[in-house]
Motif scaffolding. Sequence first.
Motif, PDB file in Angstrom:
ATOM      1  N   THR A 125       0.835  -1.193   0.000  1.00 18.99           N
ATOM      2  CA  THR A 125       0.000   0.000   0.000  1.00 18.99           C
ATOM      3  C   THR A 125       0.872   1.246   0.000  1.00 18.99           C
ATOM      4  O   THR A 125       2.100   1.172   0.094  1.00 18.99           O
ATOM      5  N   THR A 126       0.234   2.403  -0.117  1.00 19.29           N
ATOM      6  CA  THR A 126       0.976   3.649   0.052  1.00 19.29           C
ATOM      7  C   THR A 126       1.515   3.688   1.477  1.00 19.29           C
ATOM      8  O   THR A 126       0.741   3.691   2.444  1.00 19.29           O
ATOM      9  N   SER A 127       2.835   3.662   1.615  1.00 18.47           N
ATOM     10  CA  SER A 127       3.429   3.557   2.949  1.00 18.47           C
ATOM     11  C   SER A 127       4.856   4.078   2.930  1.00 18.47           C
ATOM     12  O   SER A 127       5.496   4.165   1.877  1.00 18.47           O
ATOM     13  N   PHE A 128       5.333   4.415   4.121  1.00 18.62           N
ATOM     14  CA  PHE A 128       6.664   4.995   4.287  1.00 18.62           C
ATOM     15  C   PHE A 128       7.327   4.297   5.469  1.00 18.62           C
ATOM     16  O   PHE A 128       6.870   4.454   6.604  1.00 18.62           O
ATOM     17  N   ASN A 129       8.384   3.511   5.204  1.00 17.51           N
ATOM     18  CA  ASN A 129       9.072   2.920   6.341  1.00 17.51           C
ATOM     19  C   ASN A 129       9.995   3.950   6.982  1.00 17.51           C
ATOM     20  O   ASN A 129      10.286   4.998   6.408  1.00 17.51           O
ATOM     21  N   THR A 130      10.432   3.641   8.198  1.00 20.29           N
ATOM     22  CA  THR A 130      11.200   4.624   8.964  1.00 20.29           C
ATOM     23  C   THR A 130      12.558   4.927   8.341  1.00 20.29           C
ATOM     24  O   THR A 130      13.207   5.908   8.731  1.00 20.29           O
ATOM     25  N   ASN A 131      12.988   4.133   7.378  1.00 20.50           N
ATOM     26  CA  ASN A 131      14.289   4.376   6.753  1.00 20.50           C
ATOM     27  C   ASN A 131      14.307   5.625   5.880  1.00 20.50           C
ATOM     28  O   ASN A 131      15.374   6.067   5.451  1.00 20.50           O
ATOM     29  N   VAL A 132      13.121   6.185   5.596  1.00 22.12           N
ATOM     30  CA  VAL A 132      13.090   7.416   4.802  1.00 22.12           C
ATOM     31  C   VAL A 132      12.943   8.645   5.695  1.00 22.12           C
ATOM     32  O   VAL A 132      12.980   9.770   5.205  1.00 22.12           O
ATOM     33  N   TYR A 133      12.749   8.463   7.012  1.00 21.13           N
ATOM     34  CA  TYR A 133      12.651   9.590   7.931  1.00 21.13           C
ATOM     35  C   TYR A 133      14.033   9.958   8.449  1.00 21.13           C
ATOM     36  O   TYR A 133      14.872   9.093   8.658  1.00 21.13           O
ATOM     37  N   THR A 134      14.242  11.217   8.743  1.00 25.11           N
ATOM     38  CA  THR A 134      15.406  11.630   9.527  1.00 25.11           C
ATOM     39  C   THR A 134      14.911  12.382  10.758  1.00 25.11           C
ATOM     40  O   THR A 134      13.755  12.827  10.813  1.00 25.11           O
ATOM     41  N   ASP A 135      15.765  12.507  11.716  1.00 28.60           N
ATOM     42  CA  ASP A 135      15.407  13.154  12.972  1.00 28.60           C
ATOM     43  C   ASP A 135      15.050  14.618  12.741  1.00 28.60           C
ATOM     44  O   ASP A 135      15.717  15.329  11.970  1.00 28.60           O
ATOM     45  N   ASP A 136      13.998  15.091  13.421  1.00 24.82           N
ATOM     46  CA  ASP A 136      13.539  16.467  13.223  1.00 24.82           C
ATOM     47  C   ASP A 136      14.560  17.498  13.667  1.00 24.82           C
ATOM     48  O   ASP A 136      14.577  18.621  13.156  1.00 24.82           O
ATOM     49  N   ILE A 137      15.428  17.140  14.608  1.00 25.18           N
ATOM     50  CA  ILE A 137      16.422  18.097  15.115  1.00 25.18           C
ATOM     51  C   ILE A 137      17.719  18.016  14.325  1.00 25.18           C
ATOM     52  O   ILE A 137      18.243  19.033  13.848  1.00 25.18           O
ATOM     53  N   THR A 138      18.248  16.793  14.145  1.00 27.71           N
ATOM     54  CA  THR A 138      19.557  16.649  13.493  1.00 27.71           C
ATOM     55  C   THR A 138      19.453  16.508  11.988  1.00 27.71           C
ATOM     56  O   THR A 138      20.435  16.761  11.268  1.00 27.71           O
ATOM     57  N   GLY A 139      18.301  16.114  11.480  1.00 28.75           N
ATOM     58  CA  GLY A 139      18.166  15.855  10.046  1.00 28.75           C
ATOM     59  C   GLY A 139      18.905  14.615   9.602  1.00 28.75           C
ATOM     60  O   GLY A 139      19.172  14.449   8.405  1.00 28.75           O
ATOM     61  N   LEU A 140      19.207  13.697  10.548  1.00 29.96           N
ATOM     62  CA  LEU A 140      19.991  12.506  10.234  1.00 29.96           C
ATOM     63  C   LEU A 140      19.220  11.245  10.626  1.00 29.96           C
ATOM     64  O   LEU A 140      18.399  11.256  11.551  1.00 29.96           O
ATOM     65  N   ARG A 141      19.527  10.152   9.944  1.00 27.48           N
ATOM     66  CA  ARG A 141      19.001   8.833  10.276  1.00 27.48           C
ATOM     67  C   ARG A 141      20.169   7.858  10.301  1.00 27.48           C
ATOM     68  O   ARG A 141      20.896   7.723   9.321  1.00 27.48           O
ATOM     69  N   ASN A 142      20.360   7.174  11.446  1.00 34.05           N
ATOM     70  CA  ASN A 142      21.431   6.206  11.546  1.00 34.05           C
ATOM     71  C   ASN A 142      21.020   4.899  10.887  1.00 34.05           C
ATOM     72  O   ASN A 142      19.926   4.401  11.101  1.00 34.05           O
TER      73      ASN A 142
END
Length: 634
Positions: free
Chosen positions: A307-324
């Motif tokens: 379905t239309t969905s977004f896994n967490t791997n496309v999000y980055t942190d709202d403060i740092t703008g980074l995703r580990n």
Amino acid sequence: MPFSASTCLTNSGTVALGGTFNIYSDFDNYTTPFQTNVTYSQLFGPLCPYVMGNVPDLTTTIRIIDIISTCCATLELLSNDLCTTCELSFDSYQTSNIGIIVAGELTGSCENDITDYNFSAAASGTVPLTLQSTFNLDLSTDYFAWKFKGESIPDSLKITFYGSAYSNNPIILDYWEIGGNISISNAEYLTFPKSASTTDYFSKVTSLTSLSRNVGDYLILEVIPNQFNSQTNWDFYFTCMNSFDCDLCLYDYLNTPYKIKSSSITGITGSCSSIEVKFDVSGCTESSIINSDIYKYQKTDANPLATTSFNTNVYTDDITGLRNRTTSSLDWNATFCSMLFGINVSATCSIPNTNIISFKKENTGPSGQGVIKMEFSSLSDLIHYKSSYDLTLPYSGTPFNSADPNYYRYFQLFIPKNATPNTNCGDGTSLLTYYLHYSSIVTTGTTGGNYTLNITMPTISDDIAPFDPCDINCQLNINNVVTTVNNSSTGATYVENFTSNTGSKYVVPFGVTRYFVEFPPVTNSASTIQGVYYLNNYLNATVPFSGSSSPYTRIPSLSAVTCNNFTSIGVSYTQVQFVYIYNYKVELTDSNNVKSFRILASPIVNGVTSNVFSDVVATVVNGSLTYSNPAYTF
């Protein structure tokens, strides 16, 4: 015209009441009762709220008078026109006999800016009837966003448009069956009604943009509860939208992937010459994604659809703008162990009947081991359980040789526990799960004219030869099998004793088998790390149909989509756009030193990746970064 209202009284005052009441309207100055001989329990007790029909039109207050004491309570009705008072645009509420269903509750307050509306209902013991409401459309409303939850027992939602431009002939815009006990979802354009297998909310946007609309046009919102199992709950939210913003922050990365912060590239070495590689990627923040219209109104789940969905791997942190991001454990020579499934079927309630099924789990076996005892009034139910058990036997392994790895396995028994003996298996039913080893003994028989099935629940121990300390997850899985089986056998929390008078059972009661497996040594010297999201073209479309029953007739000329750009990006698999925003591969480069590795990239073009990792992103030699590509790093 007369309408319906409901009330539930909580304060009976200080004067003893007679217990029978008449209800009057201010329409005729409280002269003639429109409801008579209403009982105390209907107004104050467990049967309330009391739903009163035939309330005279223009009624603003009602008076409830006790026939014996003549004590009364005068209650103000907010309005008999919710459309005007709360700007909900409902002008009718239709149902013949709602029985135990409680429906039409609105969330939020009656304010001018209210935008989200909710119906919820539950039924038990009687066949629930259809709930139907009329929603007057504003000419500026182009989109009707909704989410519906049928829980386990599927219920149906139908949205039908009536417009003067089409001679007020019904045009069905959306028609869905939604619930967990649906074997497979089907959202194809030609399928009608469609289906969504999920116990959670299913979300969609119905587009009205292809319809010619005039003042007075309206929608009929119709909820059709499950007609075969009255133990069903459903929940329905919706909102009107004048516009829909199809933009996503993620569109900025269709050709330029999320970059890696070069200073964050780190190798964490573990035991047995293994390493995990970590790095941070920079891209769209979580809030920028979840606040988009596509996320809020189109993101959904329906097994097994992408379905239309977004896994967490496309999000980055709202403060740092980074995703580990972290790779799996990399090694030049590793042995892995796992637990595999033989049978894996979810617990789905059977259609209720009048058979009696008794279930008892007691810890009366040797050394307090568990014993399951079941009794059936019908031979068909015994056959149902025994046949399901027999299907698990091919996965029995070596049930009496605890030195053999094939000994470490179990099968699961699903039992429904209802609120009362007369409650159907359905929404709200508790699922009991028992984990049994294959050394269990299953016996059948008869007693007092009933049929029996008994199962012993022997405990097990770990008698397998020690694993190499470098074998991954081997001892862990053995421990989990032993603990799971033994806790289910001897644990006090698993003790039960109850009866169902409605033949409550699951379609596949012995629904899961799991077994331990040790894989041969493999080279696991590379790991892929991706960022991808999904846009479903079926769910983005509104494909109207006409007709009153199957087969319905599709109306292609009135079809519409919510967002026009879905099909122009990413790669399409069965009408789902897979849109990539990065695709990296980490691989070891020195068989004698896991601290040496490199990161490769598969270029992204319009959200499409070839999975050919042709670009070198970074090189690490013996733990030190020696090269970084500015096209992919910062």
